[in-house]
Every structure is written in structure tokens, then in C-alpha cells.
Design an enzyme around this catalytic site. Structure first.
Site, PDB file in Angstrom:
ATOM      1  N   ARG A  40      36.298  39.751  44.416  1.00 10.97           N
ATOM      2  CA  ARG A  40      36.943  40.370  45.586  1.00 10.97           C
ATOM      3  C   ARG A  40      35.912  41.008  46.513  1.00 10.97           C
ATOM      4  NH1 ARG A  40      42.099  41.922  46.238  1.00 10.97           N
ATOM      5  NH2 ARG A  40      42.586  41.684  44.029  1.00 10.97           N
ATOM      6  N   SER A  98      50.686  36.097  46.867  1.00 15.38           N
ATOM      7  CA  SER A  98      50.415  36.426  48.269  1.00 15.38           C
ATOM      8  C   SER A  98      48.975  36.881  48.408  1.00 15.38           C
ATOM      9  CB  SER A  98      51.357  37.519  48.774  1.00 15.38           C
ATOM     10  OG  SER A  98      51.060  38.758  48.161  1.00 15.38           O
ATOM     11  N   TYR A 149      52.156  44.241  37.680  1.00 20.28           N
ATOM     12  CA  TYR A 149      51.229  45.286  38.133  1.00 20.28           C
ATOM     13  C   TYR A 149      51.603  46.659  37.561  1.00 20.28           C
ATOM     14  CZ  TYR A 149      48.988  42.737  42.077  1.00 20.28           C
ATOM     15  OH  TYR A 149      48.261  41.893  42.871  1.00 20.28           O
ATOM     16  N   HIS A 188      51.293  32.280  39.840  1.00 23.75           N
ATOM     17  CA  HIS A 188      52.562  32.957  40.118  1.00 23.75           C
ATOM     18  C   HIS A 188      53.656  31.890  40.225  1.00 23.75           C
ATOM     19  CE1 HIS A 188      50.891  37.006  40.799  1.00 23.75           C
ATOM     20  NE2 HIS A 188      49.815  36.343  41.202  1.00 23.75           N
ATOM     21  N   ASP A 238      45.186  31.837  41.171  1.00 22.19           N
ATOM     22  CA  ASP A 238      46.096  32.829  41.775  1.00 22.19           C
ATOM     23  C   ASP A 238      47.141  32.131  42.643  1.00 22.19           C
ATOM     24  OD1 ASP A 238      47.174  35.314  42.146  1.00 22.19           O
ATOM     25  OD2 ASP A 238      45.670  36.013  43.575  1.00 22.19           O
ATOM     26  N   GLY A 251      55.652  40.258  48.611  1.00 22.10           N
ATOM     27  CA  GLY A 251      56.661  41.258  48.897  1.00 22.10           C
ATOM     28  C   GLY A 251      56.093  42.552  49.430  1.00 22.10           C
ATOM     29  N   GLU A 252      54.748  42.621  49.572  1.00 26.27           N
ATOM     30  CA  GLU A 252      54.143  43.886  50.006  1.00 26.27           C
ATOM     31  C   GLU A 252      54.510  44.274  51.434  1.00 26.27           C
ATOM     32  OE1 GLU A 252      50.964  42.151  47.125  1.00 26.27           O
ATOM     33  OE2 GLU A 252      52.370  41.369  48.602  1.00 26.27           O
ATOM     34  N   HIS A 290      44.476  42.742  36.680  1.00 27.23           N
ATOM     35  CA  HIS A 290      44.240  42.566  38.113  1.00 27.23           C
ATOM     36  C   HIS A 290      43.306  43.670  38.582  1.00 27.23           C
ATOM     37  CE1 HIS A 290      45.482  42.438  42.469  1.00 27.23           C
ATOM     38  NE2 HIS A 290      45.199  43.725  42.345  1.00 27.23           N
TER      39      HIS A 290
END
Length: 396
Positions: A237, A296, A140, A73, A292, A79-80, A205
């Protein structure tokens, strides 16, 4: 003011006495660099005095390709949890200190305050500062955030655009794209890539949703688009997602594992996930590892609220790679995962990912403990004896 190059303006550089892994082991070799490219590799290279090369002595060190990080990035991410949670842009020295000489930049959740035009400008900045930088169109969300208004046109006409990503699937932050919408994105990427001579990679993603890789596997089975066009990421994940990823790889698909470092709460860790895949018979050539970086790393509660926030670190790519070696994976195979394989996935293998005459001179010199001693990017000495030699515009 342009960033200054601290090295002498020599046309030729000679890297002498190192053990070269290209990534296959070549043994002790000298490497002659002419400008930005590798001109010659031989057991001993003697140049006429008038060449006046810069000499980089690598005796007792391993010389390996510069790392290719296909998931960074560049503008920051996040920003979530509101504007305060927007993560910062990455800087040149942060990248080179981590042994990365080629980055692939992308947007994430936020395509409102960050746009692909800005991402392109950031890649251009890093290129001017001394490394190689490319980008994906999109984010996204759907409709896709593009530069020209068309993914196909972005790929066909903009040299730095190599694919689309990261399009979110099986994640509560995605646009919940339908199967038909995902197929159209993949078709646009394939045709645009063909027109532009690019990989046209569809970089996906993967969230922790119960569908896992079902939409991706369905595209591979039900459309004419080759399975190699797709590269799902963040597959470690959860263990269930990783197990599904192994099924996808056994069909012939490529998989991207996220470096976990010290702060990312992925289970399994990147090292464990790669071992799971290899033990299941997945060829090492189908596996990549990415950082990544500067994205964030939010931790959500059961109601979907952010309860903690971290920031991805590009250094984790090198640290996790070294852990792979310490866990028993050969130097040659572990290097493929961060050099040759990502260069092939992104269509950059003609100039990146291995040490060969005619390719860009992107090299790392590693000490006996596999610490980074020096970094060469496009023939420029960026880091020497662990000291940053070339700083970016805003590096401290």
C-alpha cells in the site's frame, strides 16, 4: 437450473506434449487425468483404445498449476460511500478466464449487508459450477461475524472455513482492536484450525496507519502463537508499510502482496514490492500475490472522504504474475507465489498448488507469450483456446 458442462463425459483426459512446470520444470510430459485428479505424469503415456480419453494437445505450450487466489471478495465489497458504492459479486467465467482455479472468499468493510452465511453459499455455488472455493470467517470489524457464533466452531465444523479474515489493522475503517483482542482472535483461529484440521490462518488487512505492522509483530514476539499463523496483506500500500513488511518477513513471517493492475494506486506496485522483498533476502517461499478481486478500491481525501472508487479485478493477478516473469523472475519462482505458496498458507496444499499425481487436476495451458490458452479445473475443461467452455449460472 444447474450450469451445464459443455465437455464430453469422459472419465479420462490426456494432456499431451506440453512442457510441464509443477512448478519446478519437469520438461516435456504427458498428464493423465482420471476424473478430477491427476493419475499419472510421464514422458509418454499410451492408453489402450478402450479408455477413449479426451485429448488436450499442449505441444508448444507450458502446462502450469491453476492459480490459487487467497483474497477474493466473492460477494463484492465496498460500501464506504453508501449503498451505491457496493461492488458486484464475481462470476465463474471471470475467475476461470483469469487462470484461477481455487478462490478464498472473504468479507471486508461491510458485514452488515453481507454476511458469512451468504459468503458460504456463494462458495458452494462456485464449487457446483466447477472450481474450488473456500472462505474465511470474520470481516474488518469486531465482534467477529461468524456462522455458528464462534470462530473456533466455524473452523472446527464447517469444511469450507479455513481461517479468519480480513481483520482490519492500522486502518481508519477497522474496529481499532486492542492487542488483547487480536491475540484472542489468533488463539481462537489456531485452536479451531487444530480441531478442524485446517490452517486456521489469521488474514490481516493492513491499512496505511502509522502503527503499520506493530500489532502483528508484537503478537509474534509476545505470544506462543507461531508467526506462520499470521498473513498480513495489502503490504505494498505504501513504501513505509512494505519496508516494515520486509522486517516482519526477515523474522520468519509470511507476506501477501496485492496485485496492482492498472488502476490501484499502491506504491510500490506488486512487481516492485516483490523485488524489494527478494533483494532484501526474503525467501520466495514466504511471498504470496493475491488479487483483492471485487473489493472496492476507494481513494480517500485528507478528511477521510471517498473521492474516487474503483473495483478490484481478478485478471490483475495473472497480469501482474506475467509482469513478474517479464521483469526477470524465473517461471518456477514466479509460479510459487501464485500456486504453491498460497495453497500452503491456506492449508490446501494436499490437493492444490502443484502438478502431482493424486492432486486435483487444476491446470493452465499457456502459449509462448504466456497468454492463457486453456484452463482445467478439477479435471473439467473450463476454457479452451481462449473460449469459455463452462459458464456459471449468471455468466452472460
Amino acid at each position: 437450473m444447474q450450469p451445464t458442462d459443455a465437455q464430453p463425459k469422459n472419465m479420462f483426459t490426456l494432456v499431451t506434449g506440453g512442457t510441464v512446470y509443477a512448478p519446478e520444470k519437469l520438461g516435456r510430459r504427458d498428464i493423465l487425468i482420471a476424473g478430477r485428479v491427476i493419475a499419472r505424469i510421464d514422458e509418454k503415456i499410451d492408453l489402450p483404445a478402450e479408455f477413449k480419453p479426451r485429448i488436450i494437445r499442449a505441444t508448444g505450450k507450458a502446462v502450469v498449476p491453476g492459480f490459487v487466489d487467497l483474497h477474493v471478495h466473492l460477494l463484492g465489497g465496498g460500501g464506504e460511500a453508501g449503498p451505491w458504492s457496493r461492488t458486484p459479486e464475481i462470476t465463474l467465467a471471470k475467475i476461470t478466464r483469469a487462470g484461477v482455479t481455487t478462490v478464498l472468499g472473504l468479507l471486508g468493510t461491510d458485514d452488515v449487508s453481507r454476511r458469512p452465511e451468504t459468503l458460504l453459499a456463494k462458495a458452494m455455488q462456485l464449487e457446483q459450477e466447477g472450481i474450488s472455493a473456500y472462505i474465511y470467517s470474520g470481516s474488518y470489524q469486531l465482534p467477529l461475524a461468524t456462522i455458528t457464533g464462534s470462530l473456533r466452531k466455524d473452523l472446527a465444523l464447517i469444511p469450507k472455513v479455513v481461517g479468519v479474515g480480513e481483520v482490519a489493522v492500522s486502518d481508519h475503517r477497522s474496529s481499532q482492536p486492542s492487542f488483547e483482542e487480536l491475540c484472542r482472535i489468533a488463539a481462537e483461529a489456531r485452536v479451531g484450525g487444530m480441531l478442524g484440521g485446517k490452517a486456521g490462518l489469521v488474514h490481516l488487512h493492513m491499512g496505511a496507519g502509522p502503527r503499520r505492522l506493530d500489532p502483528v509483530i508484537r503478537m509474534a514476539k509476545e505470544t506462543e502463537i507461531p508467526i506462520g499463523q499470521f498473513l498480513p496483506t495489502h503490504l505494498n500500500r505504501t513504501r513505509a508499510l512494505m519496508e516494515h513488511a520486509i522486517e516482519f518477513a526477515q523474522m520468519g513471517g509470511n507476506i501477501d502482496i496485492t496485485a496492482t493492475g492498472k488502476g490501484l494506486h499502491f506504491h510500490p506496485t506488486s512487481v516492485e514490492a516483490i523485488r524489494m522483498a527478494l533483494d532484501a533476502g526474503v525467501p520466495v517461499d514466504q511471498i504470496t500475490l493475491s488479487s483483492d478481486s471485487n473489493g472496492s478500491m476507494p481513494i480517500f481525501d485528507e478528511k477521510g472522504n471517498v473521492v474516487r472508487l474503483g473495483v478490484g479485478d481478478i485478471q490483475c493477478l495473472f497480469d501482474d504474475w506475467r509482469l513478474l516473469v517479464k521483469a526477470g523472475l524465473s517461471l518456477e519462482d514466479s509460479l510459487k507465489i501464485v500456486t504453491v505458496n498460497p495453497a500452503k498458507r491456506t492449508g490446501l496444499f494436499e490437493s492444490k498448488g502443484s502438478i502431482e499425481p493424486g492432486k486435483d487436476a487444476d491446470l493452465l495451458l499457456l502459449g509462448p507469450d504466456l497468454n492463457i490458452d486453456s484452463v482445467v479445473a478439477k479435471g473439467r475443461l473450463m476454457v479452451h483456446k481462449q473460449k469459455v467452455m463452462v459458464k456459471g449460472t449468471f455468466d452472460e
